[in-house]
Design a protein around this motif. Sequence first.
Motif, PDB file in Angstrom:
ATOM      1  N   ASN A 257       0.818  -1.216   0.000  1.00 57.47           N
ATOM      2  CA  ASN A 257       0.000   0.000   0.000  1.00 57.47           C
ATOM      3  C   ASN A 257       0.853   1.268   0.000  1.00 57.47           C
ATOM      4  O   ASN A 257       0.561   2.238   0.705  1.00 57.47           O
ATOM      5  CB  ASN A 257      -0.950   0.014   1.200  1.00 57.47           C
ATOM      6  CG  ASN A 257      -2.088  -0.984   1.051  1.00 57.47           C
ATOM      7  OD1 ASN A 257      -2.498  -1.299  -0.066  1.00 57.47           O
ATOM      8  ND2 ASN A 257      -2.595  -1.484   2.165  1.00 57.47           N
ATOM      9  N   GLY A 258       1.937   1.235  -0.769  1.00 56.80           N
ATOM     10  CA  GLY A 258       2.777   2.409  -0.898  1.00 56.80           C
ATOM     11  C   GLY A 258       3.658   2.702   0.292  1.00 56.80           C
ATOM     12  O   GLY A 258       4.247   3.790   0.387  1.00 56.80           O
ATOM     13  N   ARG A 259       3.790   1.737   1.209  1.00 58.35           N
ATOM     14  CA  ARG A 259       4.603   1.936   2.413  1.00 58.35           C
ATOM     15  C   ARG A 259       5.708   0.886   2.466  1.00 58.35           C
ATOM     16  O   ARG A 259       5.503  -0.285   2.118  1.00 58.35           O
ATOM     17  CB  ARG A 259       3.727   1.828   3.670  1.00 58.35           C
ATOM     18  CG  ARG A 259       2.540   2.803   3.701  1.00 58.35           C
ATOM     19  CD  ARG A 259       2.924   4.168   4.183  1.00 58.35           C
ATOM     20  NE  ARG A 259       3.287   4.127   5.598  1.00 58.35           N
ATOM     21  CZ  ARG A 259       2.393   4.164   6.597  1.00 58.35           C
ATOM     22  NH1 ARG A 259       1.096   4.205   6.341  1.00 58.35           N
ATOM     23  NH2 ARG A 259       2.809   4.158   7.854  1.00 58.35           N
ATOM     24  N   VAL A 260       6.871   1.292   2.937  1.00 63.18           N
ATOM     25  CA  VAL A 260       8.015   0.395   3.061  1.00 63.18           C
ATOM     26  C   VAL A 260       7.845  -0.488   4.288  1.00 63.18           C
ATOM     27  O   VAL A 260       7.618  -0.009   5.400  1.00 63.18           O
ATOM     28  CB  VAL A 260       9.327   1.189   3.175  1.00 63.18           C
ATOM     29  CG1 VAL A 260      10.508   0.258   3.420  1.00 63.18           C
ATOM     30  CG2 VAL A 260       9.561   2.016   1.912  1.00 63.18           C
ATOM     31  N   ILE A 261       7.982  -1.808   4.081  1.00 65.72           N
ATOM     32  CA  ILE A 261       7.903  -2.792   5.166  1.00 65.72           C
ATOM     33  C   ILE A 261       9.237  -3.529   5.222  1.00 65.72           C
ATOM     34  O   ILE A 261       9.783  -3.915   4.182  1.00 65.72           O
ATOM     35  CB  ILE A 261       6.771  -3.814   4.914  1.00 65.72           C
ATOM     36  CG1 ILE A 261       5.453  -3.117   4.576  1.00 65.72           C
ATOM     37  CG2 ILE A 261       6.629  -4.739   6.120  1.00 65.72           C
ATOM     38  CD1 ILE A 261       4.869  -2.294   5.679  1.00 65.72           C
ATOM     39  N   VAL A 262       9.757  -3.747   6.424  1.00 67.28           N
ATOM     40  CA  VAL A 262      11.043  -4.446   6.558  1.00 67.28           C
ATOM     41  C   VAL A 262      11.015  -5.366   7.775  1.00 67.28           C
ATOM     42  O   VAL A 262      10.380  -5.059   8.784  1.00 67.28           O
ATOM     43  CB  VAL A 262      12.215  -3.440   6.653  1.00 67.28           C
ATOM     44  CG1 VAL A 262      12.098  -2.575   7.901  1.00 67.28           C
ATOM     45  CG2 VAL A 262      13.561  -4.156   6.620  1.00 67.28           C
ATOM     46  N   ASN A 263      11.676  -6.511   7.635  1.00 69.26           N
ATOM     47  CA  ASN A 263      11.806  -7.476   8.724  1.00 69.26           C
ATOM     48  C   ASN A 263      13.282  -7.688   9.006  1.00 69.26           C
ATOM     49  O   ASN A 263      14.074  -7.865   8.087  1.00 69.26           O
ATOM     50  CB  ASN A 263      11.148  -8.798   8.340  1.00 69.26           C
ATOM     51  CG  ASN A 263      11.391  -9.909   9.354  1.00 69.26           C
ATOM     52  OD1 ASN A 263      11.928 -10.947   9.023  1.00 69.26           O
ATOM     53  ND2 ASN A 263      10.998  -9.685  10.603  1.00 69.26           N
ATOM     54  N   THR A 264      13.651  -7.663  10.296  1.00 71.01           N
ATOM     55  CA  THR A 264      15.049  -7.845  10.668  1.00 71.01           C
ATOM     56  C   THR A 264      15.248  -9.170  11.399  1.00 71.01           C
ATOM     57  O   THR A 264      14.289  -9.831  11.810  1.00 71.01           O
ATOM     58  CB  THR A 264      15.528  -6.701  11.587  1.00 71.01           C
ATOM     59  OG1 THR A 264      14.871  -6.830  12.857  1.00 71.01           O
ATOM     60  CG2 THR A 264      15.212  -5.338  10.983  1.00 71.01           C
ATOM     61  N   GLU A 274       4.079   7.250   7.559  1.00 69.83           N
ATOM     62  CA  GLU A 274       3.500   7.881   6.369  1.00 69.83           C
ATOM     63  C   GLU A 274       4.281   9.123   5.961  1.00 69.83           C
ATOM     64  O   GLU A 274       4.428   9.420   4.772  1.00 69.83           O
ATOM     65  CB  GLU A 274       2.035   8.233   6.632  1.00 69.83           C
ATOM     66  CG  GLU A 274       1.257   8.567   5.379  1.00 69.83           C
ATOM     67  CD  GLU A 274      -0.238   8.593   5.611  1.00 69.83           C
ATOM     68  OE1 GLU A 274      -0.969   8.866   4.645  1.00 69.83           O
ATOM     69  OE2 GLU A 274      -0.681   8.347   6.752  1.00 69.83           O
ATOM     70  N   LYS A 275       4.801   9.853   6.953  1.00 72.24           N
ATOM     71  CA  LYS A 275       5.601  11.047   6.656  1.00 72.24           C
ATOM     72  C   LYS A 275       7.038  10.702   6.286  1.00 72.24           C
ATOM     73  O   LYS A 275       7.787  11.569   5.837  1.00 72.24           O
ATOM     74  CB  LYS A 275       5.599  11.991   7.861  1.00 72.24           C
ATOM     75  CG  LYS A 275       4.244  12.619   8.156  1.00 72.24           C
ATOM     76  CD  LYS A 275       4.344  13.584   9.328  1.00 72.24           C
ATOM     77  CE  LYS A 275       3.003  14.244   9.608  1.00 72.24           C
ATOM     78  NZ  LYS A 275       3.084  15.200  10.753  1.00 72.24           N
ATOM     79  N   GLU A 325      -2.906  -2.316  11.561  1.00 74.48           N
ATOM     80  CA  GLU A 325      -3.383  -1.098  10.891  1.00 74.48           C
ATOM     81  C   GLU A 325      -2.717   0.128  11.492  1.00 74.48           C
ATOM     82  O   GLU A 325      -2.311   1.052  10.784  1.00 74.48           O
ATOM     83  CB  GLU A 325      -4.899  -0.997  11.013  1.00 74.48           C
ATOM     84  CG  GLU A 325      -5.492   0.177  10.270  1.00 74.48           C
ATOM     85  CD  GLU A 325      -7.002   0.202  10.328  1.00 74.48           C
ATOM     86  OE1 GLU A 325      -7.595   1.233   9.971  1.00 74.48           O
ATOM     87  OE2 GLU A 325      -7.604  -0.824  10.727  1.00 74.48           O
ATOM     88  N   LYS A 326      -2.593   0.124  12.819  1.00 76.83           N
ATOM     89  CA  LYS A 326      -1.921   1.212  13.513  1.00 76.83           C
ATOM     90  C   LYS A 326      -0.665   0.666  14.172  1.00 76.83           C
ATOM     91  O   LYS A 326      -0.722  -0.214  15.019  1.00 76.83           O
ATOM     92  CB  LYS A 326      -2.851   1.834  14.567  1.00 76.83           C
ATOM     93  CG  LYS A 326      -2.243   3.037  15.256  1.00 76.83           C
ATOM     94  CD  LYS A 326      -3.227   3.657  16.241  1.00 76.83           C
ATOM     95  CE  LYS A 326      -2.614   4.886  16.911  1.00 76.83           C
ATOM     96  NZ  LYS A 326      -3.571   5.511  17.886  1.00 76.83           N
TER      97      LYS A 326
END
Length: 336
Positions: A257-264, A274-275, A325-326
């Motif tokens: 959804n246009g957001r960067v997700i990362v797993n370490t 979002e900002k 979601e949050k």
Amino acid sequence: MLRWTSLCLLALSIAPAGAAEPKAPEVPPLPKAVASFGAVACDGHLYVYGGHAGKTHSYDTESVLGTFHRVKLDGGTSWEELPSGPRAQGMNLVAHKGKVYRVGGMQPKNKPGDPADNHSLADCARFDPKSGKWEELPALPAGRSSHDVVVAGDTLVVVGGWQMKGKGEKSVWHTTALLLDLNSKEPKWESVAQPFQRRALTATVVGTKVFVLGGLGADGKPTDVFDVETKKWSTAPALPAEGKKAMAFSPSAATVNGRVIVNTVAGPVYRLTEKGDGWEKVGAAETPRMVARMVPFGPTSVALIGGASPDEGNVAGIEIVKLAEKGTPVAAPAKP
């Protein structure tokens, strides 16, 4: 690293308001427990290529694979074997307009028990699911492995990595990112200076921007961001740090959804705010892993694929993580 943008996506239905959320479909384990491999979602399938199936830091012609498989993301129960290619680990796959691309990787030439003789590959090829065949593309200017590859629009982007030259030779760290116009009738690699020398990193794309996350030596340092349109670099917040574990080594990432997700390797799943001014925790892996891959899994989840667990060794399982979601804000790491 692996993303909805430019991919042929899996469409998942959304339950009506008030209804119980449907259980996410499961994906069968990888054909073999493997780390440092390539994976991408395309055409409603998950494709995986190559990787290392042996003990950590022990590479030979038997433990590094050249196998290629796919499984349906929506209810697939078994893996389909596809045409193989060169044995390679430390590489990745991307998708563009329904075709799967592989770039570079490390290939050992020593047999089991013999002294290590590891070489970075310059190979670049694309697989057409319709014809079931690989097509060779222009080779990289030099061998490259332990890098990552993404697609931004119609541009294939290679970042980070190094060139291993074999037994007795010193490896060379790459100082440039590489660009390839996939719409060109005669594509040629273009080199762009990158402000770092790192490997064991990951990358994902939001619009025209390539987020280069982690890598050896990146702990506590800002995330590098490359704009394919302007060909300029900028920075984003450093990856979070928890405890004494190195968060930056071989993470996995995707864009949802246009957001960067990362797993370490510590286990948490983070999302860039979002900002774009910080990170928030939105989930966690049941089995912490590194040198794994992540793909978006519908609009609210990611799939964590394979990799190496600090406690269990190579992992075959594919874990679906639903994103909160949050998110919970995470404090910025201390500067190195």
